[in-house]
Design a protein around this motif. Sequence first.
Motif, PDB file in Angstrom:
ATOM      1  N   ALA A 333       0.833  -1.205   0.000  1.00 35.51           N
ATOM      2  CA  ALA A 333       0.000   0.000   0.000  1.00 35.51           C
ATOM      3  C   ALA A 333       0.866   1.253   0.000  1.00 35.51           C
ATOM      4  N   GLN A 336       1.984   2.152  -3.379  1.00 32.61           N
ATOM      5  CA  GLN A 336       0.922   2.806  -4.143  1.00 32.61           C
ATOM      6  C   GLN A 336       0.868   4.307  -3.844  1.00 32.61           C
ATOM      7  N   VAL A 337       1.016   4.636  -2.567  1.00 34.60           N
ATOM      8  CA  VAL A 337       0.968   6.050  -2.163  1.00 34.60           C
ATOM      9  C   VAL A 337       2.109   6.820  -2.799  1.00 34.60           C
ATOM     10  N   ILE A 347      -3.853  10.018  -4.899  1.00 33.50           N
ATOM     11  CA  ILE A 347      -3.616   8.773  -4.165  1.00 33.50           C
ATOM     12  C   ILE A 347      -4.895   7.943  -4.200  1.00 33.50           C
ATOM     13  N   ALA A 351      -5.424   2.421  -1.463  1.00 35.56           N
ATOM     14  CA  ALA A 351      -4.106   2.351  -0.830  1.00 35.56           C
ATOM     15  C   ALA A 351      -4.183   2.483   0.674  1.00 35.56           C
ATOM     16  N   THR A 352      -5.199   3.151   1.184  1.00 38.18           N
ATOM     17  CA  THR A 352      -5.277   3.413   2.623  1.00 38.18           C
ATOM     18  C   THR A 352      -6.456   2.728   3.310  1.00 38.18           C
TER      19      THR A 352
END
Length: 371
Positions: A333, A336-337, A347, A351-352
Amino acid sequence: MSEQRKTPGRIRGTGTRRRKASGRHRAKVVTAWTVAGVVVVGGAGLGYAYVTLDGNLSSVDIDAELGTDRPDDVDDGSQDILVLGSDSRSGANGKYGADEGAARSDTAMVVHVDKGHKSASVVSIPRDTLIGRPACTSDTTGDPVGAERRAMFNTAYEVGGPACAVKTVESMSGIRMDHYVEVDFTGFEKLIDELGGVEITTKTAINDSKSHLDLEPGTHTLDGEESLGLVRTRKSVGDGSDLGRIQLQQAFVKALMEQARSVGVFSSPRKLFGLADAATKAVTTDSGLGSVKKLAAFADGLKGLGAKNVHMVTLPVEYDPADPNRVLPQERAGRQVWAALKQDRPIPASATENSAGDKGDVGKVVGQTVG
């Protein structure tokens, strides 16, 4: 070598006049959640009374200290800024608690401004995140500091100052930081007071003895000291961890940005100068922003940003199985950020979504008045 500017007799967070960066830690407490407010509020006013305002500024030559072993400098118009805070309690900051030794980074945000300067993404890095800290150089002795495999993120500033903090973030993200900004406790208070306070709405009572904040449910205009209390609060919010405090900070900076845009400071030279004076006294920057002219040009490019154009997230983390008081980055993740910032795109929510934290619990405490 570090560049330093000082105003004779001005007292900093250490309780002494500012000294060269290589001499000792700066006992500043930086509030990362104020970067947008400082820049947007102070920007246009930095062109007023250059001599006075230039004398307020302090700067650190990050480029000279780190050399060339850094990520590529991508020149596409976007900007990446590390905004960092120290948890020192010495000098004037002693009222916020006892100083337990060398300063550590209390709050950290990577601010990515897109190449059109129309939107920004902000990634908060929890201070208790266990990371691989690269080898650095002590900013107090000049001695080498070895790399550490499982170091708390906030120790980077402790062992190597601003340059080590920047190096650590660049190692984590693969992104070169274009700029570095700090703001101290007392400077933050004065900035908010000059602004006339910041309005927030609390949905439940907040009573935190550590941050000295006691608020009933309702709408409040917080002065500087109360604002500082809010963004330091964690024991009475969510699960009591730093992750909940980060969400409070993110909510507050949006309210701060809206307040700055609504008070009409740009039409009042006196108000504008007061804010610019407070802002330049509060911040320490990299040498690339170390003059009023440079800071004004940078800020002018950001003043069109509003709270609705700023997307704030926390670096995806999970609790450390070996220590519930520490968190570990979620590697996939996190990639990804950082990839989104590198590619100058938003973003992705995915991802979060599985990150540890309060999962919106802070929204039950502080009302979201802006999107």
